[in-house]
Every structure is written in structure tokens, then in C-alpha cells.
Motif scaffolding. Structure first.
Motif, PDB file in Angstrom:
ATOM      1  N   SER A 256       0.700  -1.312  -0.011  1.00 16.01           N
ATOM      2  CA  SER A 256      -0.104  -0.036  -0.029  1.00 16.01           C
ATOM      3  C   SER A 256       0.946   1.144   0.130  1.00 16.01           C
ATOM      4  CB  SER A 256      -0.828   0.041   1.263  1.00 16.01           C
ATOM      5  OG  SER A 256      -1.908   1.193   1.149  1.00 16.01           O
ATOM      6  N   VAL A 267      -5.180   0.001   6.552  1.00 14.64           N
ATOM      7  CA  VAL A 267      -4.699  -1.065   7.565  1.00 14.64           C
ATOM      8  C   VAL A 267      -5.755  -1.716   8.068  1.00 14.64           C
ATOM      9  CG1 VAL A 267      -3.313  -1.391   9.544  1.00 14.64           C
ATOM     10  CG2 VAL A 267      -2.694   0.044   8.008  1.00 14.64           C
ATOM     11  N   MET A 270      -6.460  -4.730   5.869  1.00 16.76           N
ATOM     12  CA  MET A 270      -5.638  -5.551   6.130  1.00 16.76           C
ATOM     13  C   MET A 270      -5.883  -6.592   7.122  1.00 16.76           C
ATOM     14  SD  MET A 270      -1.915  -3.611   5.725  1.00 16.76           S
ATOM     15  CE  MET A 270      -1.463  -2.527   4.572  1.00 16.76           C
ATOM     16  N   GLN A 283       2.744  -5.507   6.246  1.00 22.31           N
ATOM     17  CA  GLN A 283       2.807  -4.492   4.976  1.00 22.31           C
ATOM     18  C   GLN A 283       4.306  -4.840   4.599  1.00 22.31           C
ATOM     19  OE1 GLN A 283       1.451  -0.657   5.349  1.00 22.31           O
ATOM     20  NE2 GLN A 283       2.005   0.182   3.342  1.00 22.31           N
ATOM     21  N   TYR A 303       1.381   4.725   9.259  1.00 20.50           N
ATOM     22  CA  TYR A 303       1.110   3.476   8.819  1.00 20.50           C
ATOM     23  C   TYR A 303       1.826   2.500  10.037  1.00 20.50           C
ATOM     24  CZ  TYR A 303      -1.030   3.701   3.963  1.00 20.50           C
ATOM     25  OH  TYR A 303      -1.809   3.584   3.096  1.00 20.50           O
ATOM     26  N   ILE A 315       6.475  -3.509   8.693  1.00 17.93           N
ATOM     27  CA  ILE A 315       6.226  -2.685   7.312  1.00 17.93           C
ATOM     28  C   ILE A 315       7.665  -2.582   6.886  1.00 17.93           C
ATOM     29  CG2 ILE A 315       6.942  -0.382   8.363  1.00 17.93           C
ATOM     30  CD1 ILE A 315       4.673   0.746   6.586  1.00 17.93           C
TER      31      ILE A 315
END
Length: 351
Positions: A256, A267, A270, A283, A303, A315
Motif C-alpha cells: 500500500s 490497515v 489488511m 505490510q 502506517y 512494514i
């Protein structure tokens, strides 16, 4: 991921910051009510802050280097560790060309660089593209050598390829913590044979890859990677068909590139899709425009905060080290003029 190899070329439109499509309020509310997801025992400890720096070996071979925030030339991995980076994602192509930006990344090159990553104390994620060059949300082409194969022939080729390449990683003592079996495979893999519209065959190919990863490295977390989680119906289409046909995976991972204001909804999606199948998630791709470094930094912070709050395990920033003139990709995190990291990288230390 499918980068822009030079200014004005390639497919970068989906990399522009999201300004419209995101999760509905209902999706957010539903996700917020879900219980925390448990991390598997073999997952990396704590929240993973990672980067995909697959271009780095080619950049070094072409004479590129990096400076730290103080302006001193320093090993890239050392600079990244200073920002709290604990993991590195590396892609691998099946029979790649020698093109500096769109080739390389054969398994031997990947394993050699992975040795440096391991020596730096970082975990490794291996990203199988299952093609000779870029496969991404809009493109899923098989390797040229597999193009005319029947389904059964392709299953055998997939099994042999994953067994061999995982064997290289094992022989070099760089077994990955995570393996993605495919890159942004919303529409399937090795199309048309493994298209999502032929879910039994798609699942058979992915399960063959899963089985060979586990045969070589039983504790490696095998990931299914989809892009654009704001498109919840696309996520549902893939996972419902994959699961219905006996699909095997350990973790769901997502790309993303949305701006900060959309992080909560994205999120939440997700988490929602991952919880539906009892899988942890992270992520595996994030990025933003380097010429809007402050807003990209804010998005990275947003994020990370949302992932932590919703049980996400980590991430990865996609190719933060890239600089012109090696590539015209405009969503790295380094300044091409000064060779120093931009403020984007500070986002890793602020959340």
C-alpha cells in the motif's frame, strides 16, 4: 512492484498517493472489533521495520554509494540500521537479463547479498517473482521457459525451481525468515495457467511452492502477497478462491502506497481480510514521493502506528536507497543530489 526505469516511462500510476478509494466506515468498524492476531512462534521478535533494497548490489556495481545524514559515506546496511531497520526484503527472478534496473536478481546474486544482510544482523524476506522480470498487480507473466507448459508441467517446474533456489539459500546459510510465493498476485501467478479465474490451478502452483519452501526450511513463514488492500472485494475474491481450493499459507502481506489520511482504513482492511482466515499480517511494501518528503514521512509514521495498533507485524519500504541516474523511480527515500537520506527515513524512528 513494477518501477519506472526512466522518467516518463513504465507504470507508476498506481504508485501515486491515494486520493479517493479506501475502506468504508463499516469495514473500519468491523476490523476494529476483531480480536488481536497471534504472531507465530517463529516470527521475528517485535514489530519489524524493513526495507526492500534489491537494487543495491546493481547500484554498487555501477559505482553508486550512499551517505548518512551527516554527509559521510557509509555502508548502506549500516546507515539503515541507524534508523532501526531490522529486516531486508530481496526479490528474485527466474532467468533474469543483465539489464541493471529491470534484470539481475538471480538467486546466486540474491544469496550473495543476503550474506551481507545476515552479517549485519538483519532478517531476510525472499520475494519470488515467478517471472524473468517484474511481476506486479497488473502483470503476472511466467518465465519464458515455462510459457508453453501445461499445468502439470508447470507444477513440476515450480517445484523444482523453488527446491533449487531455497537450496541455494540453505547452502549459503541465509535461509529467509519469510518467503513470498509471488508478488502482488491479485490476478494469480504465471498467467494464464495460474490465473485467479482458474483457482484450482492457481492454488496447485502456489501449494507446490509452499511445499518446497517448507521442505527446505520448515520454520520459514510463507506469505501470500496482494496489492491495493483498499479494494476489499479484490482481496475477498482471491482469498476465498484460494482457501476454497485448499490453499496453504502462513501470513498475509500487502502493498500500500496510500497517504497518511487513508492509513486507518487501509490497515483495517489488511486486518479484516487476514483475520477472516486466521492469519497474521504485515505490510511488505510502502513508499511515497521523494519530492514530497515531509508528506511521505508523515504517511510512514501513520502506517506504522496503525499497523502496531491493529496487530500488524511490520512494514517494508520499497527501494528507499534508489537514486537518479540509476533509475527514474521517484518514490525512494534518498536525495540524488546529496546522496543523503531524506527526512522520510526519520519516520522509522518516530513511531
Amino acid at each position: 512492484m513494477s518501477p519506472t526505469p526512466a522518467p516518463g516511462h513504465g507504470r507508476i500510476s498506481r504508485r501515486t498517493l491515494l486520493k479517493a478509494t479506501t475502506a468504508t466506515a463499516g469495514a473500519i468498524a468491523t476490523a476494529a472489533a476483531l480480536a488481536e492476531l497471534e504472531a507465530p512462534a517463529h516470527a521475528a521478535a517485535g514489530f519489524v521495520k524493513g526495507v526492500d533494497i534489491s537494487w543495491a548490489p546493481q547500484m554498487e556495481a555501477h559505482g553508486h554509494s550512499w551517505r548518512n545524514a551527516s554527509g559521510q559515506q557509509q555502508d548502506l546496511l549500516a546507515i539503515l540500521k541507524g534508523y532501526g531497520i531490522t529486516a531486508v526484503r530481496l526479490r528474485t527472478f527466474v532467468n533474469p537479463s543483465s539489464d541493471p534496473a529491470n534484470g539481475h536478481c538471480g538467486i546466486d546474486e540474491v544469496a550473495a547479498f543476503a550474506k551481507r544482510v545476515k552479517a549485519a544482523g538483519m532478517a531476510i524476506m525472499l520475494d519470488y517473482m515467478f517471472g524473468d522480470t517484474w511481476n506486479s498487480v497488473g502483470v503476472q507473466n511466467p518465465p519464458a521457459a515455462w510459457k508453453d507448459m501445461t499445468y502439470q508441467q508447470m507444477v513440476a517446474a515450480m517445484s523444482g525451481y523453488v527446491q533449487r533456489t531455497m537450496g541455494v539459500m540453505k547452502a549459503d546459510d541465509v535461509l529467509p525468515t519469510w518467503v513470498q510465493i509471488g508478488n502482488e498476485i491479485n490476478s494469480g501467478i504465471c498467467r494464464p495457467v495460474g490465473s485467479v479465474s482458474q483457482p484450482a490451478q492457481m492454488t496447485g502452483l502456489l501449494n507446490a511452492a509452499y511445499a518446497q519452501v517448507k521442505a527446505v526450511s520448515p520454520h520459514t513463514t510463507v506469505c501470500i502477497h496482494l496489492a491495493q488492500p483498499q479494494k476489499y472485494d479484490v482481496m475477498t475474491t482471491f482469498f476465498s478462491r484460494f482457501a476454497a481450493n485448499g490453499g496453504k499459507w502462513d501470513m498475509s502481506v500487502f502493498s500500500s502506497y496510500g497517504s497518511a489520511e487513508y492509513a486507518p482504513g487501509i490497515v483495517a482492511n489488511m486486518r479484516r481480510i487476514s483475520a477472516a482466515y486466521g492469519k497474521p499480517f504485515l505490510q511488505s511494501e510502502f513508499g511515497g514521493r521523494v519530492d514530497r518528503a515531509s508528506s511521505t514521512q508523515a504517511a510512514l509514521v501513520a502506517y506504522i502506528k496503525e499497523l502496531k495498533a491493529n496487530g500488524g507485524q511490520g512494514i517494508f519500504y520499497w527501494e528507499p536507497e534508489c537514486m537518479s541516474p540509476f533509475t527514474g523511480y521517484a518514490m525512494g527515500a534518498w536525495d540524488s543530489a546529496t546522496k543523503r537520506p531524506t527526512v522520510i527515513m526519520n519516520g522509522f524512528t518516530q513511531a
